[in-house]
Design a protein around this motif. Sequence first.
Motif, PDB file in Angstrom:
ATOM      1  N   ALA A 198      76.480  33.994  23.320  1.00 45.42           N
ATOM      2  CA  ALA A 198      75.771  32.936  22.582  1.00 45.42           C
ATOM      3  C   ALA A 198      75.427  31.795  23.525  1.00 45.42           C
ATOM      4  CB  ALA A 198      76.632  32.418  21.432  1.00 45.42           C
TER       5      ALA A 198
ATOM      6  N   TRP B 141      73.388  27.829  23.716  1.00 43.07           N
ATOM      7  CA  TRP B 141      72.712  26.674  23.148  1.00 43.07           C
ATOM      8  C   TRP B 141      72.011  25.946  24.291  1.00 43.07           C
ATOM      9  CZ3 TRP B 141      77.255  28.699  21.886  1.00 43.07           C
ATOM     10  CH2 TRP B 141      77.626  28.821  20.533  1.00 43.07           C
TER      11      TRP B 141
ATOM     12  N   PHE C 160      69.024  28.162  20.089  1.00 42.21           N
ATOM     13  CA  PHE C 160      70.238  28.968  20.012  1.00 42.21           C
ATOM     14  C   PHE C 160      69.835  30.414  20.257  1.00 42.21           C
ATOM     15  CE2 PHE C 160      73.111  31.528  17.159  1.00 42.21           C
ATOM     16  CZ  PHE C 160      74.240  31.425  17.944  1.00 42.21           C
TER      17      PHE C 160
ATOM     18  N   LEU D 219      71.407  34.426  20.530  1.00 34.39           N
ATOM     19  CA  LEU D 219      72.564  35.265  20.224  1.00 34.39           C
ATOM     20  C   LEU D 219      72.276  36.710  20.608  1.00 34.39           C
ATOM     21  CD1 LEU D 219      75.402  35.385  18.996  1.00 34.39           C
ATOM     22  CD2 LEU D 219      74.331  35.848  16.780  1.00 34.39           C
TER      23      LEU D 219
ATOM     24  N   VAL E 101      74.963  27.966  12.077  1.00 34.44           N
ATOM     25  CA  VAL E 101      75.816  28.246  13.225  1.00 34.44           C
ATOM     26  C   VAL E 101      76.876  27.160  13.322  1.00 34.44           C
ATOM     27  CG1 VAL E 101      75.877  28.613  15.717  1.00 34.44           C
ATOM     28  CG2 VAL E 101      73.852  29.278  14.411  1.00 34.44           C
TER      29      VAL E 101
ATOM     30  N   VAL F 296      78.430  32.579  12.284  1.00 31.61           N
ATOM     31  CA  VAL F 296      76.990  32.706  12.081  1.00 31.61           C
ATOM     32  C   VAL F 296      76.760  33.216  10.663  1.00 31.61           C
ATOM     33  CG1 VAL F 296      74.844  33.761  12.857  1.00 31.61           C
ATOM     34  CG2 VAL F 296      76.629  33.206  14.532  1.00 31.61           C
TER      35      VAL F 296
END
Length: 225
Positions: free
Chosen positions: A8, A10, A55, A57, A113, A176
């Motif tokens: 993950a 950010w 974000f 994933l 999230v 999530v």
Amino acid sequence: MTQQGFLAIWCEMDADDLVDYRNWLTQEHIADRIYSPGFLGVRLFASVENECSHFILYATESPDVMQAPPYLQILNTPSPWTQRLMVKFGPFDRAAGARVVKIGRGFGSHVLVSRICSGDSRVDPVQARDALRAFIRLPETVGVRLLETDRGTTGIQSAEKKMRSGREGAFDYLLVVEALCEAGAAAARESLAGILQAAIPGLQSHDSLICKTIYGEAPYEGETP
């Protein structure tokens, strides 16, 4: 059955670099990873409150994929495009680890999230799953995943990491929640604190972010020759 892994990320970019950043992600950066061994798929999201905040994933066949030579080779051979953009990253975070709970089969257009700190308390997967099912009973919520951060894997040093600043993966779990619309994700956010208290008895803190899907890739689909 092998426990799946996750990666993950950010990242916030300045508005002046937003188009270049998204072109880099969709034309080079994501493909370098998603078509390497063990990666199953990826989705790219933008915050509904800040278009410059993203974000990402990834799902992997196992947590070990992020420690395997093919992925480490990628991290240690950044392209010129990567070198030019990565030093411009604004607020950034990154975590890798394993999937603990998955409820539901599909994806939504929006996700809630949450990065979770639980201190020394470990989650009981059965208790967590039972508590997290409360999200599915909310309107327009279709899936939930609870992911556990592996600090060792997250902290592996690389050429890419040296181009970034800040502490990465300083949380224990990632939640999530998949929703069919922004309103569904907002409803999940309203219930977040109470559900997390039931799912994670040692809960210390958590944040929340609502994002919309803007891109995705699945390597098994490939391209037309």
